[in-house]
Design an enzyme around this catalytic site. Structure first.
Site, PDB file in Angstrom:
ATOM      1  N   HIS A  56      14.453  -1.301  23.526  1.00 38.40           N
ATOM      2  CA  HIS A  56      13.399  -2.116  22.673  1.00 38.40           C
ATOM      3  C   HIS A  56      14.548  -3.339  22.020  1.00 38.40           C
ATOM      4  O   HIS A  56      14.880  -2.968  20.720  1.00 38.40           O
ATOM      5  CB  HIS A  56      12.889  -1.419  21.873  1.00 38.40           C
ATOM      6  CG  HIS A  56      11.720  -2.004  21.274  1.00 38.40           C
ATOM      7  ND1 HIS A  56      10.221  -1.425  21.017  1.00 38.40           N
ATOM      8  CD2 HIS A  56      11.365  -3.418  20.851  1.00 38.40           C
ATOM      9  CE1 HIS A  56       9.653  -2.315  20.423  1.00 38.40           C
ATOM     10  NE2 HIS A  56      10.087  -3.287  20.343  1.00 38.40           N
ATOM     11  N   HIS A  58      14.702  -7.568  21.000  1.00 37.58           N
ATOM     12  CA  HIS A  58      14.200  -8.906  21.275  1.00 37.58           C
ATOM     13  C   HIS A  58      15.316  -9.604  21.280  1.00 37.58           C
ATOM     14  O   HIS A  58      16.080  -9.920  20.341  1.00 37.58           O
ATOM     15  CB  HIS A  58      13.247  -9.261  19.915  1.00 37.58           C
ATOM     16  CG  HIS A  58      12.084  -8.201  20.093  1.00 37.58           C
ATOM     17  ND1 HIS A  58      10.865  -8.615  20.687  1.00 37.58           N
ATOM     18  CD2 HIS A  58      12.020  -6.963  19.191  1.00 37.58           C
ATOM     19  CE1 HIS A  58       9.883  -7.656  20.253  1.00 37.58           C
ATOM     20  NE2 HIS A  58      10.485  -6.741  19.491  1.00 37.58           N
ATOM     21  N   ARG A  60      14.922 -13.167  22.303  1.00 34.47           N
ATOM     22  CA  ARG A  60      14.410 -14.249  21.922  1.00 34.47           C
ATOM     23  C   ARG A  60      14.325 -15.407  22.820  1.00 34.47           C
ATOM     24  O   ARG A  60      13.620 -16.670  22.762  1.00 34.47           O
ATOM     25  CB  ARG A  60      14.626 -14.821  20.442  1.00 34.47           C
ATOM     26  CG  ARG A  60      14.509 -13.866  19.406  1.00 34.47           C
ATOM     27  CD  ARG A  60      13.195 -13.561  18.956  1.00 34.47           C
ATOM     28  NE  ARG A  60      13.023 -12.724  17.870  1.00 34.47           N
ATOM     29  CZ  ARG A  60      11.820 -11.825  17.430  1.00 34.47           C
ATOM     30  NH1 ARG A  60      11.017 -11.517  18.693  1.00 34.47           N
ATOM     31  NH2 ARG A  60      11.726 -11.216  16.465  1.00 34.47           N
ATOM     32  N   ASN A  90       7.972 -10.855  24.571  1.00 32.40           N
ATOM     33  CA  ASN A  90       7.167 -11.714  23.633  1.00 32.40           C
ATOM     34  C   ASN A  90       7.988 -12.925  23.490  1.00 32.40           C
ATOM     35  O   ASN A  90       8.295 -13.308  22.217  1.00 32.40           O
ATOM     36  CB  ASN A  90       6.786 -11.091  22.351  1.00 32.40           C
ATOM     37  CG  ASN A  90       7.988 -10.488  21.416  1.00 32.40           C
ATOM     38  OD1 ASN A  90       8.743 -10.252  22.236  1.00 32.40           O
ATOM     39  ND2 ASN A  90       7.604 -10.492  20.309  1.00 32.40           N
ATOM     40  N   ASP A 150       4.624  -5.495  23.526  1.00 31.53           N
ATOM     41  CA  ASP A 150       5.133  -5.418  22.234  1.00 31.53           C
ATOM     42  C   ASP A 150       4.976  -6.534  21.472  1.00 31.53           C
ATOM     43  O   ASP A 150       5.186  -7.700  21.922  1.00 31.53           O
ATOM     44  CB  ASP A 150       6.599  -5.000  22.349  1.00 31.53           C
ATOM     45  CG  ASP A 150       6.966  -4.493  20.960  1.00 31.53           C
ATOM     46  OD1 ASP A 150       6.530  -3.688  20.188  1.00 31.53           O
ATOM     47  OD2 ASP A 150       7.857  -5.236  20.574  1.00 31.53           O
ATOM     48  N   ASP A 303      14.502  -1.884  18.373  1.00 30.88           N
ATOM     49  CA  ASP A 303      13.621  -2.868  17.817  1.00 30.88           C
ATOM     50  C   ASP A 303      14.352  -4.127  17.092  1.00 30.88           C
ATOM     51  O   ASP A 303      13.643  -4.642  16.281  1.00 30.88           O
ATOM     52  CB  ASP A 303      12.511  -2.438  16.755  1.00 30.88           C
ATOM     53  CG  ASP A 303      11.348  -3.303  17.145  1.00 30.88           C
ATOM     54  OD1 ASP A 303      11.176  -4.257  17.550  1.00 30.88           O
ATOM     55  OD2 ASP A 303      10.489  -3.150  16.272  1.00 30.88           O
ATOM     56  N   HIS A 307      15.291 -13.129  13.175  1.00 25.04           N
ATOM     57  CA  HIS A 307      14.545 -14.202  12.909  1.00 25.04           C
ATOM     58  C   HIS A 307      15.660 -15.018  12.300  1.00 25.04           C
ATOM     59  O   HIS A 307      16.422 -14.632  11.300  1.00 25.04           O
ATOM     60  CB  HIS A 307      13.478 -13.721  11.798  1.00 25.04           C
ATOM     61  CG  HIS A 307      12.376 -12.868  12.585  1.00 25.04           C
ATOM     62  ND1 HIS A 307      11.406 -13.431  13.322  1.00 25.04           N
ATOM     63  CD2 HIS A 307      11.928 -11.586  12.388  1.00 25.04           C
ATOM     64  CE1 HIS A 307      10.472 -12.594  13.659  1.00 25.04           C
ATOM     65  NE2 HIS A 307      11.094 -11.271  13.057  1.00 25.04           N
TER      66      HIS A 307
HETATM   67 ZN   LIG Z   1       6.412  -3.345  18.253  1.00 25.35          ZN
END
Ligand SMILES: [Zn+2]
Length: 428
Positions: A56, A58, A60, A90, A150, A303, A307
Site C-alpha cells: 500500500h 501512494h 502520486r 488514486n 483506496d 499507506d 503531500h
Molecule cells: Zn486507504
C-alpha cells in the site's frame, strides 16, 4: 554487475552467516566464506531479512508529481528496505485502464530502485459506479492482481460483489478501503472521548467495522478473495479473526502508524497526525499489535501518503489526510513489535515480505533467504538509535508524524536482485 559478499549477517536474527550474492541470486550461504573478487559488506550485528514488500504505497505519479514521483518514491522505498511496492490507483488520471497501469509499471522498472506493482482501480474514476476494466489491466504488461479504490470505499454492495466475482477468473484480490461514507461525512478524527473534548466531527469505529463485516460475508458468499486495507480498530480485528476462523479467503494489513500513535496526538491540532483511517485509541493500538503477532493481521503496509507542504501546513479541517511512511516503517515495527517481545525477526520477514508478496501475487519477492533465491535482501542495524530527521528523507514530501522522535533501527543496505540500492544507509 558487482557481486557482494556479506560477512556475518544474522539471517532472520539467527547466528551470523556469510552470504554470497552473484548474478542476481543468493549463490552461497555459510561461515568463513572467502571473497572471490566480490565487494565485501561487513555486517557484524546486522540482521538480514528478505527485501520488504509494501502492499500500500501512494507514489502520486501521474498527476501529483509535486508530492512524489515513481522515482522519488522508489528511492524512499529502497532506503526503507523495500524491494517491491504496490502503487495505489488514486492518481490523476486514475489507474483504471491498461494504459495507466502500464505507464506506472514502466516508470518503476526504469527507476531501478524497487519493483513497482501497480494496483488497479475497482471502479471507473474511483467513482464507485461502474467496474473498471479489471480483466484488461490483469492482462496488461503490468499484470495487475490487486484492485482497490483506496482513498474511497467501494460502498455499493452490488458493485463490490461483482468485483469480487470478476477477479476470481485470474486469481485477483479486492483490497477494500473500509469506510462507510455516510457515517463519516465531514469526519475529522476518531470518534471518542478526545473528539468530544476537541469538538471535532468524529469518525466512528463502526464505519470501518460495518464495511469489513459486509465484505467478509460477500467474499465468502461468492468464494472470492478480500484484502482489508489499513485495519485500525479492535472491532475490525475481531471480525477478521472470525472470518478467518470460518476458513474464508480474507487477509488484512495494518500501518506502522496505527501500531504506535493514538488520537491523543490530535490535541496538538498538528495536521501531520491527520490520516485516513484516523489514529484511534490505546486499546485499538494494543489489539492491532496482538493481531499482527498472532497472524490475524497478515501484513504491515505503509499507506505511504506524501503531500506537499501547502496541503498539510494549514488548519486541521483543511489539511489533507495521510503521512509518509516508507523510510520509518521498519523502525516503527521494531519499536512496537520486536523490542516489545511480541515477535522476532523471522516474523517481521513474514509480515513485511513473505505474506505481502503472496497477497500481491509477486513472484520473486517475499522469498526465503536461501541459496538460489533472488538476492532481494535488507540489512538492518537493530542496535542503532536515532532521531527522525525528515530533511534526510528521499521522499519528495515531509509529512511525517515522527519528526524529532527517537526510533530504533536503521536500514544499512538494500539489495534488489543482487544489486545494491542502498549501502551504508545511503542510496547507491
Ligand atoms: Zn486507504
Amino acid at each position: 554487475m558487482t557481486s557482494y559478499l556479506i560477512k556475518n549477517a544474522r539471517v532472520l536474527g539467527g547466528e551470523p552467516q556469510d552470504l554470497r550474492l552473484k548474478d542476481g541470486l543468493i549463490a552461497e550461504i555459510g561461515t568463513g566464506l572467502a571473497a572471490d573478487g566480490e565487494t565485501v559488506v561487513e555486517a557484524d550485528g546486522l540482521v538480514a531479512l528478505p527485501g520488504l514488500v509494501d502492499l500500500h504505497t501512494h507514489l502520486r505519479e501521474p498527476g501529483r508529481e509535486d508530492a512524489e514521483t515513481v522515482l522519488t518514491g522508489t528511492r524512499a522505498a529502497a532506503k526503507g528496505g523495500f524491494t517491491a511496492v504496490h502503487a495505489m490507483a488514486n492518481t490523476f488520471p486514475v489507474a483504471d485502464t491498461a494504459g495507466v497501469v502500464e505507464q506506472v509499471w514502466r516508470l518503476g522498472r526504469e527507476s531501478g530502485y524497487c519493483d513497482v506493482q501497480p494496483v488497479g482501480a475497482v471502479t471507473v474514476g474511483l467513482e464507485g459506479k461502474q467496474l473498471a476494466e479489471l480483466g484488461t489491466m490483469a492482462d496488461s504488461a503490468a499484470g495487475v492482481r490487486v484492485f482497490s479504490d483506496d482513498g474511497k470505499c467501494v460502498d455499493d454492495a452490488v458493485i463490490m460483489r461483482r468485483a469480487l466475482e470478476y477477479v476470481k477468473a485470474f486469481g485477483g484480490v479486492i483490497a477494500q478501503h473500509a469506510q462507510e461514507p455516510r457515517l463519516t461525512e465531514g469526519a475529522q478524527m476518531n470518534e471518542g472521548a478526545v473528539s468530544g473534548e476537541l469538538g471535532l466531527r468524529g469518525w466512528p469505529a463502526v464505519a470501518e467495522e460495518s464495511i469489513i463485516a459486509r465484505d467478509v460475508l460477500l467474499a465468502a458468499h461468492v468464494g472470492s478473495r478480500l484484502h482489508v486495507c489499513h485495519v485500525s480498530t479492535a472491532g475490525s480485528v475481531e471480525i477478521i479473526r472470525w472470518a478467518k476462523s470460518k476458513g474464508w479467503d480474507v487477509t488484512a494489513e495494518v500501518t506502522p502508524h496505527h501500531l504506535l500513535l493514538t488520537d491523543e496526538l490530535v490535541r496538538s491540532y498538528d495536521p501531520v497526525y491527520k490520516v485516513n483511517p484516523p489514529l484511534r485509541t490505546e486499546t485499538d493500538v494494543m489489539a492491532l499489535r496482538e493481531a499482527l503477532a498472532d497472524g490475524t493481521i497478515d501484513a504491515v503496509a505503509t499507506d505511504h501518503a506524501p503531500h506537499p507542504s501547502e496541503d498539510k501546513d494549514c488548519e486541521w479541517a483543511a489539511a489533507a489526510m495521510g503521512m509518509v511512511g516508507l523510510e520509518t516503517a521498519l523502525s516503527v515495527v521494531q519499536q512496537t513489535m520486536v523490542d516489545t517481545g511480541l515477535i522476532g525477526w523471522a516474523e517481521v520477514a513474514d509480515r513485511m515480505s513473505r505474506r505481502p508478496a503472496a497477497i500481491g501475487g509477486l513472484a520473486g519477492q517475499g522469498r526465503p533467504v536461501s541459496v538460489d533465491e533472488p538476492a532481494n535482501l535488507v540489512l538492518v542495524d537493530p542496535a542503532y538509535r536515532g532521531t527522525v530527521n525528515p530533511d534526510s528523507f528521499a521522499t519528495r514530501s515531509r509529512n511525517t508524524p515522527y519528526r524529532g522522535r527517537d526510533l530504533p533501527g536503521r536500514v544499512v543496505a538494500t539489495f534488489l536482485r543482487g544489486r545494491a540500492t542502498v549501502l551504508d544507509g545511503e542510496l547507491v
